[in-house]
Design a protein around this motif. Structure first.
Motif, PDB file in Angstrom:
ATOM      1  N   UNK A 152      -3.358   1.177  10.328  1.00 57.24           N
ATOM      2  CA  UNK A 152      -2.562   0.051  10.850  1.00 57.24           C
ATOM      3  C   UNK A 152      -2.645  -1.223  10.009  1.00 57.24           C
ATOM      4  N   UNK A 153      -3.709  -1.367   9.251  1.00 52.97           N
ATOM      5  CA  UNK A 153      -3.852  -2.601   8.467  1.00 52.97           C
ATOM      6  C   UNK A 153      -3.190  -2.551   7.103  1.00 52.97           C
ATOM      7  N   UNK A 154      -2.582  -1.427   6.762  1.00 52.58           N
ATOM      8  CA  UNK A 154      -1.975  -1.326   5.430  1.00 52.58           C
ATOM      9  C   UNK A 154      -0.561  -1.928   5.421  1.00 52.58           C
ATOM     10  N   UNK A 155      -0.136  -2.345   4.235  1.00 56.82           N
ATOM     11  CA  UNK A 155       1.205  -2.915   4.086  1.00 56.82           C
ATOM     12  C   UNK A 155       2.161  -1.808   3.658  1.00 56.82           C
ATOM     13  N   UNK A 156       3.237  -1.670   4.438  1.00 58.01           N
ATOM     14  CA  UNK A 156       4.154  -0.547   4.227  1.00 58.01           C
ATOM     15  C   UNK A 156       5.579  -1.059   4.038  1.00 58.01           C
ATOM     16  N   UNK A 157       6.275  -0.473   3.093  1.00 57.60           N
ATOM     17  CA  UNK A 157       7.701  -0.761   2.917  1.00 57.60           C
ATOM     18  C   UNK A 157       8.482   0.529   3.141  1.00 57.60           C
ATOM     19  N   UNK A 158       9.369   0.508   4.144  1.00 58.97           N
ATOM     20  CA  UNK A 158      10.268   1.642   4.368  1.00 58.97           C
ATOM     21  C   UNK A 158      11.632   1.303   3.769  1.00 58.97           C
ATOM     22  N   UNK A 202       0.832  -1.219   0.000  1.00 58.20           N
ATOM     23  CA  UNK A 202       0.000   0.000   0.000  1.00 58.20           C
ATOM     24  C   UNK A 202       0.858   1.257   0.000  1.00 58.20           C
ATOM     25  N   UNK A 203       2.006   1.174   0.664  1.00 62.17           N
ATOM     26  CA  UNK A 203       2.843   2.366   0.810  1.00 62.17           C
ATOM     27  C   UNK A 203       4.319   2.056   0.563  1.00 62.17           C
ATOM     28  N   UNK A 204       5.007   3.015  -0.036  1.00 56.98           N
ATOM     29  CA  UNK A 204       6.475   3.031  -0.064  1.00 56.98           C
ATOM     30  C   UNK A 204       6.885   4.313   0.648  1.00 56.98           C
ATOM     31  N   UNK A 205       7.748   4.182   1.661  1.00 59.45           N
ATOM     32  CA  UNK A 205       8.189   5.364   2.411  1.00 59.45           C
ATOM     33  C   UNK A 205       9.696   5.510   2.243  1.00 59.45           C
TER      34      UNK A 205
END
Ligand code: F0G
Length: 481
Positions: free
Chosen positions: A405-411, A251-254
């Motif tokens: 909180x339920x989203x998939x995140x890649x830092x 869901x996210x790239x940080x």
């Protein structure tokens, strides 16, 4: 691969001027804008599915399949396989980070760290350097140069030392570093790998201005991320993230933002994957500035600057940069890697933010950076301060309920901890500690500070430091010392 299948193209959709791959101007000859590397995709052999890349996993004897960049050569087809210069970059990991989720407030299993510190020179820069060096050698260049806050210079110097020119001599590297902060780990690499190292009176922005001014007239190939081939290599970070997630899109790239090359590369990667029909969704992008070097944050978040399909408000950018000049603004952050106030890839970053689901930009303070760096390290991932801006930024976005909180995140952890051990030791001891001895402890404020303890050369004292009552141990009867 025939060369005309790849070319350079102005990123402004209203201009779209093209020049050949081997042009070294790196700005548009018609409008002066930034250039992309572009491809005639319909004429290129692009895999039908990302899963097709798995065929390369078993080909460990082929350096192109081992490289985490070049195993995706079909997605950066500007050079033939025989021209590629690789030293095994991009063998990095995407690690599920359950120990970190509890600190930031994500659900278990939802956070992944893409650990780019595992590259040969210890930062993500190697992904781009292998691509730019491939072109530099193809063009027969004998000298390469960059301005750097440290990591680009380390990577450039490493690749140059391993690149043999047509005349059998190693490529010569020249690095321009500012007179401000450069972490010793990075400086030591540039010196060790033999770069001609020029320290300029000025900051990174001044160095970049100078290296751009002198490179082309002196036939030196410019290796900063204004060179679009660098960004071609850095696209592969996103391919590896997808690979690590079984080709599922998070869901996210940080990502931390400095000169904004990396986030720009990510945006281009997803623009192309979507164009090629290789993904059915695109993650949302979060770019995190240090508060002491926050040009993108000021322009994008505070002033509402948007790519606007290429018609972004150039006057707004000019006015902001003029304001920096007029106030003699100097960026300042403990995350020295991203201490940059005139990010050269700003337009591409705006494009990336638009392409990646109307992304967000946040700023984080030095204190947030240092605390999150220490917290991440405690869970087993040593990264340098700039890298931890991504995790600090994620924490902030969760508090703001922008990320749920339920989203998939890649830092993205962009650089290795050992790049900047001084920052780490200072966090834990409160002292600048270049000497090998441990000075008497000073009060430190870090939540995760782990102070070294000075102990006399004495068994009793050592037991005390270990929290053990010596009289209850077999050591009790021993004479002291
Ligand atoms: N993280 C690290 C560890 C970096 O070294 C850099 C940039 C960034 C993040 C930011 O990436 O510039 O693509 O937005 N370092 C450059 C250098 C500027 O000279 O080493 P960016």
């Amino acid at each position: 691969m025939t060369p005309e299948l790849a070319f350079q193209r102005c990123i402004d959709p209203g201009c779209s001027a093209t020049v050949p791959v081997d042009s070294t101007q790196f700005t548009c000859p018609r409008c002066g804008g930034l250039m992309d590397v572009a491809y005639d995709w319909p004429r290129l052999p692009v895999p039908k599915s990302l899963r097709d890349f798995e065929a390369k996993w078993s080909l460990r004897s082929d350096p192109l399949c081992v490289s985490g960049v070049w195993r995706f050569i079909e997605l950066l087809p500007f050079a033939a396989a025989s021209q590629v210069l690789t030293i095994g970059e991009g063998q990095t990991i995407l690690q599920r980070a359950d120990a970190v989720v509890r600190f930031v407030g994500l659900n278990d299993g939802r956070l992944y760290l893409q650990y780019e510190g595992l590259n040969p020179s210890g930062s993500f820069k190697d992904n781009g350097m292998t691509a730019a060096f491939t072109l530099a050698r193809k063009l027969g260049r004998k000298r390469v140069a960059c301005a750097s806050t440290g990591n680009t210079s380390a990577s450039l110097a490493l690749y140059a030392s391993m690149t043999v020119c047509d005349d059998g001599r190693p490529m010569q590297s020249v690095v321009f570093i500012g007179s401000g902060k450069i972490a010793y780990g990075k400086l030591s690499q540039a010196l060790d790998y033999g770069a001609l190292t020029l320290q300029i009176d000025g900051d990174f922005d001044a160095c970049l201005r100078r290296v751009r001014e002198v490179s082309e007239p002196l036939s030196i190939y410019l290796m900063n991320s204004i060179n679009p081939f660098r960004l071609e290599g850095q696209k592969s970070i996103m391919y590896r993230v997808l690979e690590g997630l079984g080709w599922q899109v998070p869901d996210w790239i940080v990502v931390p933002g400095g000169n904004l090359g990396n986030c720009s590369a990510f945006g281009k990667a997803f623009l192309e994957l979507r164009e090629l029909g290789l993904v059915n969704k695109v993650p949302r992008l979060a770019v995190i500035n240090a508060a002491g070097a926050n040009t993108l944050y000021e322009l994008y978040t505070k002033q509402g600057l948007r790519w606007n399909a290429g018609r972004y408000n150039r006057d707004c950018v000019q006015a902001y940069l003029k304001h920096l000049d007029d106030t003699n603004y100097k960026p300042c952050t403990v995350a020295s890697a991203i201490e940059i106030s005139r990010p050269v890839s700003l337009p591409k970053a705006l494009r990336a933010l638009e392409a990646m689901n109307n992304g967000v930009v946040r700023q984080v303070t030095d204190e947030m950076i240092l605390e999150h760096r220490a917290m991440v390290a405690k869970t087993g991932f040593g990264c340098e301060p700039a890298s931890a801006a991504s995790v600090a930024g994620l924490h902030l976005l969760l508090q703001e309920q922008v990320v749920s909180p339920g989203e998939t995140v890649v830092c993205i952890l962009t650089g290795h901890e050992l790049k900047d051990p001084d920052a780490t030791v200072k966090y834990h001891t409160g002292l600048d500690m270049k000497a090998a001895t441990i000075p008497p402890a000073r009060p430190v404020h870090g939540k995760y500070a782990n102070r070294p303890i000075r102990v006399p050369d004495d068994v009793r004292a050592i037991c005390k430091a270990l929290g053990v009552d010596i009289d209850k141990t077999p050591l009790a009867g021993l004479p002291c010392r």
